[in-house]
Design a protein around this motif. Structure first.
Motif, PDB file in Angstrom:
ATOM      1  N   LEU A 201      -3.991   9.162  -2.951  1.00 36.11           N
ATOM      2  CA  LEU A 201      -4.091   7.833  -3.001  1.00 36.11           C
ATOM      3  C   LEU A 201      -2.521   7.523  -2.212  1.00 36.11           C
ATOM      4  N   GLY A 202      -1.888   8.435  -2.094  1.00 34.59           N
ATOM      5  CA  GLY A 202      -0.378   8.221  -1.691  1.00 34.59           C
ATOM      6  C   GLY A 202      -0.254   9.098  -0.594  1.00 34.59           C
ATOM      7  N   ALA A 203      -1.211   9.621   0.328  1.00 34.52           N
ATOM      8  CA  ALA A 203      -0.792  10.914   1.211  1.00 34.52           C
ATOM      9  C   ALA A 203       0.129  11.081   2.274  1.00 34.52           C
ATOM     10  N   TYR A 204       1.052  11.941   2.023  1.00 34.26           N
ATOM     11  CA  TYR A 204       2.697  11.590   3.097  1.00 34.26           C
ATOM     12  C   TYR A 204       2.310  11.599   4.039  1.00 34.26           C
ATOM     13  N   ASP A 205       0.881  11.367   5.261  1.00 30.93           N
ATOM     14  CA  ASP A 205       0.869  11.971   6.913  1.00 30.93           C
ATOM     15  C   ASP A 205       0.440  10.074   6.799  1.00 30.93           C
ATOM     16  N   THR A 206       0.216   9.282   6.086  1.00 36.82           N
ATOM     17  CA  THR A 206       0.197   8.384   5.738  1.00 36.82           C
ATOM     18  C   THR A 206       1.244   7.407   5.111  1.00 36.82           C
ATOM     19  N   SER A 211      -3.301   0.770   4.707  1.00 39.50           N
ATOM     20  CA  SER A 211      -4.897   0.890   3.981  1.00 39.50           C
ATOM     21  C   SER A 211      -5.204   0.498   3.864  1.00 39.50           C
ATOM     22  N   LEU A 212      -6.839   0.904   3.861  1.00 38.03           N
ATOM     23  CA  LEU A 212      -8.404   0.689   4.489  1.00 38.03           C
ATOM     24  C   LEU A 212      -9.457   0.782   2.625  1.00 38.03           C
ATOM     25  N   ILE A 219      -5.540   4.610  11.288  1.00 37.55           N
ATOM     26  CA  ILE A 219      -4.335   5.567  11.901  1.00 37.55           C
ATOM     27  C   ILE A 219      -4.283   4.666  13.148  1.00 37.55           C
ATOM     28  N   PRO A 220      -2.293   3.898  13.540  1.00 40.44           N
ATOM     29  CA  PRO A 220      -1.609   3.517  14.085  1.00 40.44           C
ATOM     30  C   PRO A 220      -2.493   3.798  15.557  1.00 40.44           C
ATOM     31  N   PRO A 221      -2.631   2.970  16.195  1.00 38.51           N
ATOM     32  CA  PRO A 221      -2.550   2.969  18.163  1.00 38.51           C
ATOM     33  C   PRO A 221      -1.626   3.787  18.291  1.00 38.51           C
ATOM     34  N   PRO A 222      -2.029   5.268  19.297  1.00 36.34           N
ATOM     35  CA  PRO A 222      -0.558   5.801  19.765  1.00 36.34           C
ATOM     36  C   PRO A 222       0.879   5.451  20.353  1.00 36.34           C
ATOM     37  N   ARG A 223       1.793   5.708  20.128  1.00 34.30           N
ATOM     38  CA  ARG A 223       3.512   5.697  20.203  1.00 34.30           C
ATOM     39  C   ARG A 223       4.117   6.366  20.654  1.00 34.30           C
TER      40      ARG A 223
END
Length: 449
Positions: A201-206, A211-212, A219-223
């Motif tokens: 519920l709190g993944a490090y890479d997110t 949260s959906l 996943i955010p759009p590429p930047r």
């Protein structure tokens, strides 16, 4: 076909897929879609004859072998259930392993016994620039043959649904989406509860992602970003977003190997700042310790066979660790990007992530020292002590427990099928409403066989 009780090797994936095709010649076809850097075929297992193309990518990360077993399980489910193929007007395209060269380097632990210290001592994952899902120089600048093969496949299929199969070595299961998929979170909750899989519920890479729903992230759009940001934040150009132009929904499905219950604890921690200071302090200390070991080891491994392949990921990990320690430390985050409100799940995930980075580094250094001769091997007792100590923290401090492979595979399979069914639903609703929908540009049926 009997269920897999261990992770399949590269060769076993191809053999099992070929056997499945022999039993189902009308509905299953096997196609070579590319070749790895070492000359290993990239096999695509294609099921059904529908106009909607679904693409499943297994084995994008070398140390995450659950995806290959899941791909085989998905094939059996699709062939047994007409509703998943003909009923959904879908063709399933299963890429059995995107990085077979990397998976081969992990085969010394694939058959078990599945012990944390054995896994980390034999662990291999290539450097960031050698991981085939990432596009650090854009699609036009893709250098790896595995990446180019996947990009060509995406452009050919124009899938309405794409799924990338990943594994979490220690933690819980979660899903990342390029678009919202309403209804997925409760299905994941049900599946995880039935199979005893903790949800992260709190993944490090997110950490900074929207949260959906519980254990589902956008996943955010590429930047643009530097290499350190690209390694630690997946919001960079990748094969996840490349087919977005075709209306593709991408789902990244993570399944854990060793589960930790605290990663699904949504309660606030008693003293989050104290916990974060401890995580950051330990990460800084352990990073400096590993840098000193690396400097002592370098004179013995400079000319050792394959040293460059092992040193490159070591350099990646040692590059990102100090920045992460600063990003998580409440005494330094105010000078950078502020942390979101944290739950016990978040703090646990950050503790696990810090340990993961140094354990991977120690495991790679252990392999370098083991292969570099007697003088370098004098470092092995210290590296053994560190691996044992940090793995004990996972077991005793975090409560990490092995999840049998059939349960890992069944969890990942059910989540993929739930996401697929919801994507089909939304595509149909979009068609009925006259709006473009996610399947707005269905691929023309192809005849590869």
């Amino acid at each position: 076909m009997p269920p897999l009780l261990r992770y399949p090797s590269v060769d076993e994936l191809g053999e099992r897929a070929a056997a499945l095709v022999a039993r189902h010649p009308r509905d299953a076809r096997l196609r070579r879609v590319g070749t790895s850097r070492a000359g290993t075929p990239l096999w695509l297992l294609r099921l059904g004859h529908g106009t909607r193309q679904a693409l499943v990518v297994a084995g994008p990360h070398a140390n995450e072998p659950v995806g290959g077993a899941t791909a085989l399980r998905l094939a059996e489910r699709v062939l047994a259930d007409p509703g998943l193929g003909e009923g959904a007007d879908a063709t399933w395209n299963l890429l059995l392993c995107l990085d077979p060269d990397g998976l081969r380097r992990n085969e010394s632990w694939l058959a078990g016994p599945y012990l944390l210290d054995d896994y980390f001592r034999k662990f291999f994952r290539p450097a960031f620039l050698e991981q085939p899902e990432w596009l650090p120089h854009g699609a036009a600048g893709a250098a790896l043959p595995e990446t180019r093969a996947l990009l060509a496949l995406q452009d050919e299929l124009k899938p309405f649904f794409q799924c990338s199969l990943h594994g979490v070595d220690v933690g819980g299961g979660f899903v990342e989406l390029t678009r919202d998929l309403p209804g997925l979170a409760p299905r994941i909750e049900h599946t995880a509860a039935r199979l005893g899989i903790p949800r992260e519920l709190g993944a490090y890479d997110t950490l900074y992602w929207p949260s959906l729903g519980p254990a589902v992230y956008r996943i955010p759009p590429p930047r643009p970003g530097d290499l350190a940001a690209a390694i630690t934040e997946a919001a960079v150009e990748s094969t996840w977003y490349h087919p977005h132009r075709y209306g593709t929904l991408t789902a990244v499905v993570e399944a854990p190997m060793w589960g930790v219950r605290a990663v699904e604890d949504a309660a606030p921690p008693a003293d989050p700042d104290a916990a974060l200071r401890t995580v950051s302090r330990n990460l800084r200390h352990d990073t400096q310790l590993l840098k000193r070991i690396l400097n002592r080891l370098l004179p013995y491994v400079a000319t050792a066979p394959d040293a460059a392949r092992l040193l490159a990921p070591v350099d990646d990990y040692l590059l990102v660790c100090p920045g992460l320690a600063d990003a998580w430390d409440p005494d330094t985050t105010e000078r950078g990007r502020p942390l979101p409100p944290l739950s016990t799940a978040h703090v646990t995930a950050l503790h696990i992530a810090g340990r993961r980075l140094v354990l991977r580094t120690a495991g790679l250094l252990h392999q370098l020292a083991s292969g570099a001769g007697r003088d370098a091997a004098a470092l092995l007792p210290e590296l053994d002590r560190l691996v044992d100590e940090w793995c004990a923290d996972y077991r005793d401090g975090c409560g990490a427990r092995w999840i049998p492979i059939p349960r890992q595979v069944e969890y990942q399979t059910r989540v993929v099928l739930a996401a697929f069914e919801l994507a089909v639903r939304d595509a149909r609703e979009g068609s009925r409403s006259g709006e473009p929908g996610w399947g707005a540009e269905p691929a023309v049926p192809m005849h590869w066989e």
